[in-house]
Design a protein around this motif. Structure first.
Motif, PDB file in Angstrom:
ATOM      1  N   THR A 124       0.524  -0.898   0.107  1.00 38.07           N
ATOM      2  CA  THR A 124      -0.243   0.365  -0.232  1.00 38.07           C
ATOM      3  C   THR A 124       0.505   1.723   0.375  1.00 38.07           C
ATOM      4  OG1 THR A 124      -0.418  -0.090   2.488  1.00 38.07           O
ATOM      5  CG2 THR A 124      -2.038  -1.334   1.385  1.00 38.07           C
ATOM      6  N   ASN A 125       2.131   1.250  -0.221  1.00 38.18           N
ATOM      7  CA  ASN A 125       3.012   2.416   0.112  1.00 38.18           C
ATOM      8  C   ASN A 125       3.476   3.098  -1.057  1.00 38.18           C
ATOM      9  OD1 ASN A 125       5.293   4.245  -0.117  1.00 38.18           O
ATOM     10  ND2 ASN A 125       5.762   2.628   1.454  1.00 38.18           N
ATOM     11  N   MET A 126       2.478   3.958  -1.774  1.00 40.78           N
ATOM     12  CA  MET A 126       1.979   4.854  -2.787  1.00 40.78           C
ATOM     13  C   MET A 126       3.074   5.020  -3.003  1.00 40.78           C
ATOM     14  SD  MET A 126      -1.114   3.497  -3.493  1.00 40.78           S
ATOM     15  CE  MET A 126      -1.588   4.784  -5.089  1.00 40.78           C
ATOM     16  N   PRO A 127       3.571   6.299  -2.632  1.00 42.87           N
ATOM     17  CA  PRO A 127       4.705   7.352  -2.638  1.00 42.87           C
ATOM     18  C   PRO A 127       6.072   6.035  -3.859  1.00 42.87           C
ATOM     19  CG  PRO A 127       4.204   7.966  -1.154  1.00 42.87           C
ATOM     20  CD  PRO A 127       3.297   6.708  -1.065  1.00 42.87           C
ATOM     21  N   ILE A 128       5.879   5.132  -2.875  1.00 42.74           N
ATOM     22  CA  ILE A 128       7.490   3.653  -3.436  1.00 42.74           C
ATOM     23  C   ILE A 128       6.439   3.351  -5.192  1.00 42.74           C
ATOM     24  CG2 ILE A 128       8.681   2.019  -3.224  1.00 42.74           C
ATOM     25  CD1 ILE A 128       9.488   3.719  -1.637  1.00 42.74           C
ATOM     26  N   ARG A 129       4.670   3.502  -4.976  1.00 42.71           N
ATOM     27  CA  ARG A 129       4.534   2.184  -5.604  1.00 42.71           C
ATOM     28  C   ARG A 129       4.724   3.589  -7.333  1.00 42.71           C
ATOM     29  NH1 ARG A 129      -1.568  -0.210  -4.920  1.00 42.71           N
ATOM     30  NH2 ARG A 129      -0.662  -1.154  -7.091  1.00 42.71           N
ATOM     31  N   LYS A 130       4.671   5.041  -7.101  1.00 42.76           N
ATOM     32  CA  LYS A 130       5.068   5.611  -8.090  1.00 42.76           C
ATOM     33  C   LYS A 130       6.164   5.802  -8.358  1.00 42.76           C
ATOM     34  CE  LYS A 130       0.633   8.544  -7.362  1.00 42.76           C
ATOM     35  NZ  LYS A 130      -0.282   9.851  -6.470  1.00 42.76           N
ATOM     36  N   ARG A 131       6.657   5.732  -7.696  1.00 43.30           N
ATOM     37  CA  ARG A 131       8.296   5.689  -7.873  1.00 43.30           C
ATOM     38  C   ARG A 131       8.630   4.769  -8.231  1.00 43.30           C
ATOM     39  NH1 ARG A 131      10.227   9.752  -8.979  1.00 43.30           N
ATOM     40  NH2 ARG A 131      11.727   8.620 -10.054  1.00 43.30           N
ATOM     41  N   ARG A 132       8.422   3.228  -8.753  1.00 41.37           N
ATOM     42  CA  ARG A 132       8.577   2.339  -9.065  1.00 41.37           C
ATOM     43  C   ARG A 132       8.240   2.811 -10.495  1.00 41.37           C
ATOM     44  NH1 ARG A 132       6.253  -2.042 -10.297  1.00 41.37           N
ATOM     45  NH2 ARG A 132       7.838  -3.854 -10.969  1.00 41.37           N
ATOM     46  N   ILE A 133       6.786   2.894 -10.968  1.00 42.61           N
ATOM     47  CA  ILE A 133       6.717   3.351 -12.400  1.00 42.61           C
ATOM     48  C   ILE A 133       7.002   4.276 -13.218  1.00 42.61           C
ATOM     49  CG2 ILE A 133       4.774   4.099 -13.338  1.00 42.61           C
ATOM     50  CD1 ILE A 133       2.549   2.630 -10.754  1.00 42.61           C
ATOM     51  N   ALA A 134       7.948   5.286 -12.035  1.00 42.88           N
ATOM     52  CA  ALA A 134       8.361   6.217 -13.214  1.00 42.88           C
ATOM     53  C   ALA A 134      10.060   5.726 -13.710  1.00 42.88           C
ATOM     54  CB  ALA A 134       8.821   7.537 -12.012  1.00 42.88           C
ATOM     55  N   LEU A 135      10.220   4.939 -12.238  1.00 37.68           N
ATOM     56  CA  LEU A 135      11.819   4.387 -12.353  1.00 37.68           C
ATOM     57  C   LEU A 135      11.403   4.030 -13.966  1.00 37.68           C
ATOM     58  CD1 LEU A 135      14.268   3.799 -12.771  1.00 37.68           C
ATOM     59  CD2 LEU A 135      14.058   2.402 -10.792  1.00 37.68           C
ATOM     60  N   LEU A 136      10.601   2.452 -14.728  1.00 34.84           N
ATOM     61  CA  LEU A 136      10.191   1.441 -15.682  1.00 34.84           C
ATOM     62  C   LEU A 136      10.065   2.959 -16.774  1.00 34.84           C
ATOM     63  CD1 LEU A 136       7.570  -0.468 -13.696  1.00 34.84           C
ATOM     64  CD2 LEU A 136      10.006  -0.834 -14.387  1.00 34.84           C
ATOM     65  N   LYS A 137       9.166   3.324 -16.774  1.00 38.63           N
ATOM     66  CA  LYS A 137       9.287   4.734 -17.159  1.00 38.63           C
ATOM     67  C   LYS A 137      10.299   5.198 -17.809  1.00 38.63           C
ATOM     68  CE  LYS A 137       6.773   8.988 -19.310  1.00 38.63           C
ATOM     69  NZ  LYS A 137       5.912  10.229 -18.770  1.00 38.63           N
ATOM     70  N   SER A 138      11.564   5.434 -17.030  1.00 36.94           N
ATOM     71  CA  SER A 138      12.347   5.866 -17.854  1.00 36.94           C
ATOM     72  C   SER A 138      13.445   4.855 -18.177  1.00 36.94           C
ATOM     73  CB  SER A 138      13.307   6.861 -16.051  1.00 36.94           C
ATOM     74  OG  SER A 138      13.696   5.837 -15.964  1.00 36.94           O
ATOM     75  N   MET A 139      13.169   3.946 -18.040  1.00 34.17           N
ATOM     76  CA  MET A 139      14.286   2.399 -18.469  1.00 34.17           C
ATOM     77  C   MET A 139      13.517   2.413 -20.132  1.00 34.17           C
ATOM     78  SD  MET A 139      14.553   0.945 -14.296  1.00 34.17           S
ATOM     79  CE  MET A 139      15.722  -0.539 -15.684  1.00 34.17           C
ATOM     80  N   SER A 140      12.557   2.838 -20.220  1.00 33.57           N
ATOM     81  CA  SER A 140      11.912   2.579 -21.207  1.00 33.57           C
ATOM     82  C   SER A 140      10.954   1.107 -21.464  1.00 33.57           C
ATOM     83  CB  SER A 140      12.444   2.280 -22.586  1.00 33.57           C
ATOM     84  OG  SER A 140      13.086   3.942 -23.467  1.00 33.57           O
ATOM     85  N   LYS A 141      10.320   0.635 -19.917  1.00 35.21           N
ATOM     86  CA  LYS A 141       9.850  -0.517 -19.599  1.00 35.21           C
ATOM     87  C   LYS A 141       8.185   0.207 -19.873  1.00 35.21           C
ATOM     88  CE  LYS A 141      13.238  -3.079 -17.671  1.00 35.21           C
ATOM     89  NZ  LYS A 141      13.665  -4.152 -16.453  1.00 35.21           N
ATOM     90  N   THR A 142       8.041   0.366 -20.994  1.00 33.88           N
ATOM     91  CA  THR A 142       6.520   1.820 -20.786  1.00 33.88           C
ATOM     92  C   THR A 142       5.260   0.313 -20.351  1.00 33.88           C
ATOM     93  OG1 THR A 142       7.327   2.715 -22.690  1.00 33.88           O
ATOM     94  CG2 THR A 142       5.557   2.109 -22.200  1.00 33.88           C
ATOM     95  N   GLY A 143       5.193  -1.518 -21.155  1.00 37.99           N
ATOM     96  CA  GLY A 143       4.648  -2.087 -20.753  1.00 37.99           C
ATOM     97  C   GLY A 143       4.384  -2.666 -19.254  1.00 37.99           C
ATOM     98  N   ASP A 144       5.591  -2.354 -18.718  1.00 40.80           N
ATOM     99  CA  ASP A 144       5.361  -2.570 -17.602  1.00 40.80           C
ATOM    100  C   ASP A 144       5.204  -1.399 -16.826  1.00 40.80           C
ATOM    101  OD1 ASP A 144       7.025  -5.158 -17.734  1.00 40.80           O
ATOM    102  OD2 ASP A 144       8.600  -4.473 -17.252  1.00 40.80           O
ATOM    103  N   ALA A 145       5.690  -0.142 -16.902  1.00 43.60           N
ATOM    104  CA  ALA A 145       4.897   0.910 -16.833  1.00 43.60           C
ATOM    105  C   ALA A 145       2.892   0.998 -16.205  1.00 43.60           C
ATOM    106  CB  ALA A 145       5.912   2.276 -17.269  1.00 43.60           C
ATOM    107  N   ILE A 146       2.967   0.389 -17.237  1.00 46.04           N
ATOM    108  CA  ILE A 146       1.403   0.605 -17.872  1.00 46.04           C
ATOM    109  C   ILE A 146       0.326  -0.476 -16.599  1.00 46.04           C
ATOM    110  CG2 ILE A 146      -0.450   0.046 -19.590  1.00 46.04           C
ATOM    111  CD1 ILE A 146       1.014   1.532 -21.805  1.00 46.04           C
TER     112      ILE A 146
END
Length: 329
Positions: A124-146
């Motif tokens: 339930t740690n929302m800040p970490i979940r969002k940071r993880r998604i942001a990192l996936l996006k920066s790594m061009s892992k768009t499918g995982d970020a979506i």
């Protein structure tokens, strides 16, 4: 206390980040680290909320400008105040580790050994979940970020920021219907967000361009785009992005609508679907006059009109030149 440090510009301009980061020595001196451990540091210190807002904004600015030493000091001060297990502190620590990572292997380690481990302990740690998604996006892992955003929105369906981010990711993959759906969800949550109305107008316009071979679908998207830009202008006077979009979409609609079209097309619900050509032409003239005014007053630096960037003024001139050439032809 710097107003810019408390409320940094949302434009994210490099010169703004540099100007903020240069305030690091004074801010760090003023917010000297307490020698007491948390939570005693809270009970026996006089503080202001603005202090911690300043430190967080300074941390981000220092990371952007490469001042890792000052960023680390900011992080240590915030950790001393709020504790190592605070959700926001954990996210800021992850951001710091991402910034100082030397290579892709180190970045991937942050994803797997830091973010994933923290989420395994507390999903339930929302800040970490969002940071993880942001990192996936920066790594061009768009499918995982979506996938991460879709999962997040299942548990937090009224998170407008996440809906907007998901819309951008879908848009980057040319998935226009999905992006439009996400932006509509944003507007259900924040119906008066003029920038989101304009953004939806832009996506609808580009969706119409992709439907160039299907005239009815293109007309529908362009008509909805026109409405969104008009709503954005209604909510925010002199909003350049909306007037620019209105000029583009109305010009496109004029070229598609037949000259003899005098009636208004309606959809099955009875709502206005495609406006008549005279209405579109009036809106085009309105957009043109406002863009000319912005260009004239913005270029001269007139008081109250000096917030436009040079690139924006160049874009206005290019659009006006382009449309005027079409009229002459």
């Amino acid at each position: 206390m710097s107003t810019e440090l408390l409320n940094p510009s949302s434009s994210g301009r490099p010169e703004t980040a540099l100007r903020i980061s240069q305030q690091a020595p004074d801010v760090l001196k003023r917010t000297a680290k307490t020698s007491l451990p948390f939570p005693l540091s809270v009970l026996f210190s006089s503080e202001k909320q603005e202090t911690w807002v300043e430190l967080e904004n300074l941390l981000v600015a220092c990371l952007r400008t490469g001042d890792d030493k000052s960023a680390r000091l900011c992080l240590d001060r915030l950790t001393s105040r709020f504790g190592e297990q605070n959700e926001r502190i954990l996210a800021l620590r992850g951001l710091y580790e991402e910034a100082i990572a030397q290579d892709g292997k180190a970045v991937n380690a942050i994803l797997t050994t830091y973010y994933d481990n923290l989420l395994a302990e507390d999903p339930t740690n929302m800040p970490i979940r969002k940071r993880r998604i942001a990192l996936l996006k920066s790594m061009s892992k768009t499918g995982d970020a979506i996938a991460g955003l879709v999962e997040l929105l299942v548990t937090s369906p009224i998170d407008a920021e996440s809906w907007a981010e998901l819309a951008d990711l879908y848009f980057s993959q040319n998935l226009f219907p999905q992006a439009i759906y996400c932006l509509e969800e944003v507007l259900l949550i924040v119906p008066n967000a003029w920038n989101m109305h304009a953004r939806l107008g832009e996506v609808l316009f580009l969706s119409a361009e992709s439907n160039s071979n299907a005239r009815d679908a293109a007309l529908k998207d362009l008509s909805n785009s026109l409405k969104r830009f008009c709503r954005s202008i209604e909510l925010c006077d002199n909003y350049l992005r909306a007037f620019y979009g209105l000029k583009m979409v109305s010009s496109k609609l004029i070229s598609l609508l037949e000259v003899e079209t005098k009636t208004v097309s309606k959809d099955k619900t009875g709502e206005l679907s495609v406006p008549d050509k005279a209405t579109v032409e009036s809106l085009n003239e309105l957009a043109t006059s406002k863009l000319v005014e912005i260009l004239r007053k913005g270029s001269s630096g007139e008081h109250g009109w000096d917030g436009y960037e040079d690139a924006e003024l160049v874009a206005i001139q290019a659009l006006l030149d382009q449309t005027s050439q079409k009229v002459e032809r």
